[in-house]
Structure formats: structure tokens, C-alpha cells
Design a protein around this motif. Structure first.
Motif, short mmCIF file in Angstrom:
data_model
loop_
_atom_site.label_atom_id
_atom_site.label_comp_id
_atom_site.label_asym_id
_atom_site.label_seq_id
_atom_site.Cartn_x
_atom_site.Cartn_y
_atom_site.Cartn_z
N LEU A 155 0.82 -1.22 0.00
CA LEU A 155 0.00 0.00 0.00
C LEU A 155 0.85 1.26 0.00
O LEU A 155 0.37 2.33 0.37
N ARG A 156 2.09 1.17 -0.43
CA ARG A 156 2.94 2.36 -0.46
C ARG A 156 2.34 3.39 -1.41
O ARG A 156 2.13 3.13 -2.58
N GLY A 157 2.04 4.57 -0.85
CA GLY A 157 1.45 5.64 -1.64
C GLY A 157 -0.07 5.64 -1.65
O GLY A 157 -0.69 6.61 -2.12
N ALA A 158 -0.71 4.58 -1.14
CA ALA A 158 -2.17 4.55 -1.07
C ALA A 158 -2.65 5.62 -0.09
O ALA A 158 -2.06 5.83 0.97
N ASP A 159 -3.75 6.29 -0.42
CA ASP A 159 -4.28 7.38 0.40
C ASP A 159 -5.44 6.86 1.24
O ASP A 159 -6.51 6.56 0.72
N LEU A 160 -5.21 6.74 2.54
CA LEU A 160 -6.21 6.18 3.45
C LEU A 160 -6.86 7.24 4.33
O LEU A 160 -7.57 6.91 5.29
N ARG A 161 -6.64 8.49 4.02
CA ARG A 161 -7.24 9.55 4.82
C ARG A 161 -8.76 9.52 4.72
O ARG A 161 -9.32 9.08 3.72
N GLY A 162 -9.42 9.98 5.80
CA GLY A 162 -10.88 10.06 5.78
C GLY A 162 -11.57 8.75 6.10
O GLY A 162 -12.75 8.56 5.78
N ASN A 163 -10.85 7.81 6.75
CA ASN A 163 -11.43 6.52 7.11
C ASN A 163 -11.03 6.15 8.53
O ASN A 163 -9.97 6.53 9.01
N ASP A 164 -11.89 5.38 9.20
CA ASP A 164 -11.59 4.87 10.53
C ASP A 164 -10.76 3.60 10.38
O ASP A 164 -11.25 2.59 9.86
N LEU A 165 -9.52 3.63 10.82
CA LEU A 165 -8.59 2.51 10.66
C LEU A 165 -8.44 1.69 11.94
O LEU A 165 -7.58 0.81 12.01
N SER A 166 -9.28 1.92 12.94
CA SER A 166 -9.06 1.34 14.26
C SER A 166 -9.20 -0.17 14.29
O SER A 166 -8.65 -0.82 15.19
N THR A 167 -9.95 -0.78 13.35
CA THR A 167 -10.13 -2.23 13.39
C THR A 167 -9.50 -2.92 12.18
O THR A 167 -9.76 -4.11 11.94
N VAL A 168 -8.68 -2.21 11.44
CA VAL A 168 -8.01 -2.82 10.28
C VAL A 168 -7.02 -3.87 10.77
O VAL A 168 -6.28 -3.66 11.73
N GLY A 169 -7.01 -5.02 10.08
CA GLY A 169 -6.09 -6.10 10.44
C GLY A 169 -4.83 -6.07 9.59
O GLY A 169 -4.78 -5.40 8.56
N GLU A 170 -3.82 -6.81 10.04
CA GLU A 170 -2.52 -6.84 9.34
C GLU A 170 -2.00 -5.42 9.15
O GLU A 170 -1.63 -5.00 8.05
#
Length: 200
Positions: A155-170
Motif C-alpha cells: 500500500l505504499r502511496g495509497a491514500d487512506l485519509r478520511g477513514n476509521d482505521l481502528s479495526t483494520v487487520g494486518e
């Protein structure tokens, strides 16, 4: 050319409006190319597609639940209000693809390559799995990422802003992604959960 812009990511849209395209009435044959089609309803529900290319097409309220897509390429496609619950994508290539208000819950993407801009906007991705995917040209916005897993993915360079990442795995697969300051507490929570740490 019409584009959809999500922060720094520009995604080319199909070109023609959905009501100007021919309506897809059957599944494409293996190895075929579908161009300038409107896919809607349950025509592709539970489909099994092999090495099909879909170009400059719209998916509107299409039911793609539990479908299997092997070696499928989407090129300048927009999906709006579609259901992909439990769908399996293996070896797919996405080029200029927008998914908006779609349900991808329990779907599995294996070795998906986001070759050119891919935007997911307002999508539900509960327990969705991305396994060995290359998602460098990906941007997410206001997606539901409950127990979403990125396994051995880039995911290098992927834009994850604007999302709740609190339960993302790995969580370590997010190495090199773009996040906002406000997401740091959620990332810390995800790291604690992922590493099964005991905080005292």
C-alpha cells in the motif's frame, strides 16, 4: 475526458453516461472484451468470469454477490450502489476504477493490482480481505473498514485519509500509506489489537 478526483488522485470515468450505453443482457464469454455497456440488476449475480476485460462501462445497482472473477481487467469503469458481498477476485487488474456506495463485505481480493487510479468512496468493506495485492494507486474515503484485512499487500502511496482505521487487520501492511494526523490514535488502537498487546 471526464474525471473523478479524490484528493490528489484523478480517475478517468467511462466517458458516455450510463443511459447512453447498451444494456448488458447476458454474461460475457471467457476471454472476451465488454466495451461501453451498462451492467445492472442481477444479470451478473453469481457469475464466473475468466480473463474478461470490461472497458468504459458502468455498473449501476448491479448484484455481483458471490461472483468469481479470475484474471478480469476493469478499465475506465464506474460502480455505483453495487453489491459485491462474498465476491472473489483473483489476479484482477483495475485501471481508472471508481466504486461508490458499494458493499464489498466478506469479499476477497487476491493479487489484485491497482495499475492506475482506483477510488473507493463510501463503500462498506466489513471483513473484506486483500491478499497479496498491489494497491499503490488506491484512495479510500469514508469507507467502513470493520475488520478489513490487508494481508502481505503493498500500500505504499495509497491514500487512506478520511477513514476509521481502528479495526483494520494486518496493520503492518499499511507501511508507506498516506494517513492524516487525526488517524494516529486509531492506528495505535489497530496496532494494539493486531499485536494482541496487553496495555496496563
Amino acid at each position: 475526458m471526464d474525471t473523478r478526483t479524490l484528493r490528489q488522485l484523478d480517475v478517468l470515468l467511462p466517458g458516455e453516461e450510463p443511459d447512453e450505453l447498451d444494456l448488458a443482457e447476458e454474461l460475457p464469454r471467457d476471454g472476451s472484451t465488454v466495451t461501453e455497456q451498462l451492467i445492472t440488476g442481477d444479470v451478473w449475480s453469481r457469475a464466473q468470469l475468466f480473463r474478461v476485460t470490461v472497458a468504459r462501462s458502468w455498473f449501476i445497482d448491479a448484484d455481483l454477490s458471490t461472483s468469481r472473477f479470475d484474471g478480469v481487467t476493469l478499465d475506465r469503469c464506474a460502480l455505483k450502489g453495487c453489491t459485491l458481498v462474498g465476491a472473489q477476485w483473483t489476479g484482477a487488474v483495475f485501471k481508472n476504477v471508481v466504486l461508490e456506495n458499494c458493499r464489498l463485505d466478506y469479499a476477497t481480493f487476491t493479487e489484485l493490482r491497482a495499475a492506475m487510479g482506483v477510488a473507493l468512496i463510501g463503500c462498506s468493506m466489513v471483513e473484506t480481505v486483500f491478499d497479496r495485492c498491489r494497491l499503490n494507486a488506491l484512495a479510500l474515503d469514508e469507507c467502513r473498514l470493520t475488520s478489513t484485512r490487508f494481508e502481505a499487500s503493498d500500500l505504499r502511496g495509497a491514500d487512506l485519509r478520511g477513514n476509521d482505521l481502528s479495526t483494520v487487520g494486518e496493520i503492518m501492511s499499511l507501511r508507506g500509506a498516506i494517513v492524516a494526523d487525526a488517524q494516529l490514535p486509531a492506528l495505535a488502537e489497530a496496532l494494539v489489537n493486531d499485536l494482541e498487546l496487553t496495555v496496563r
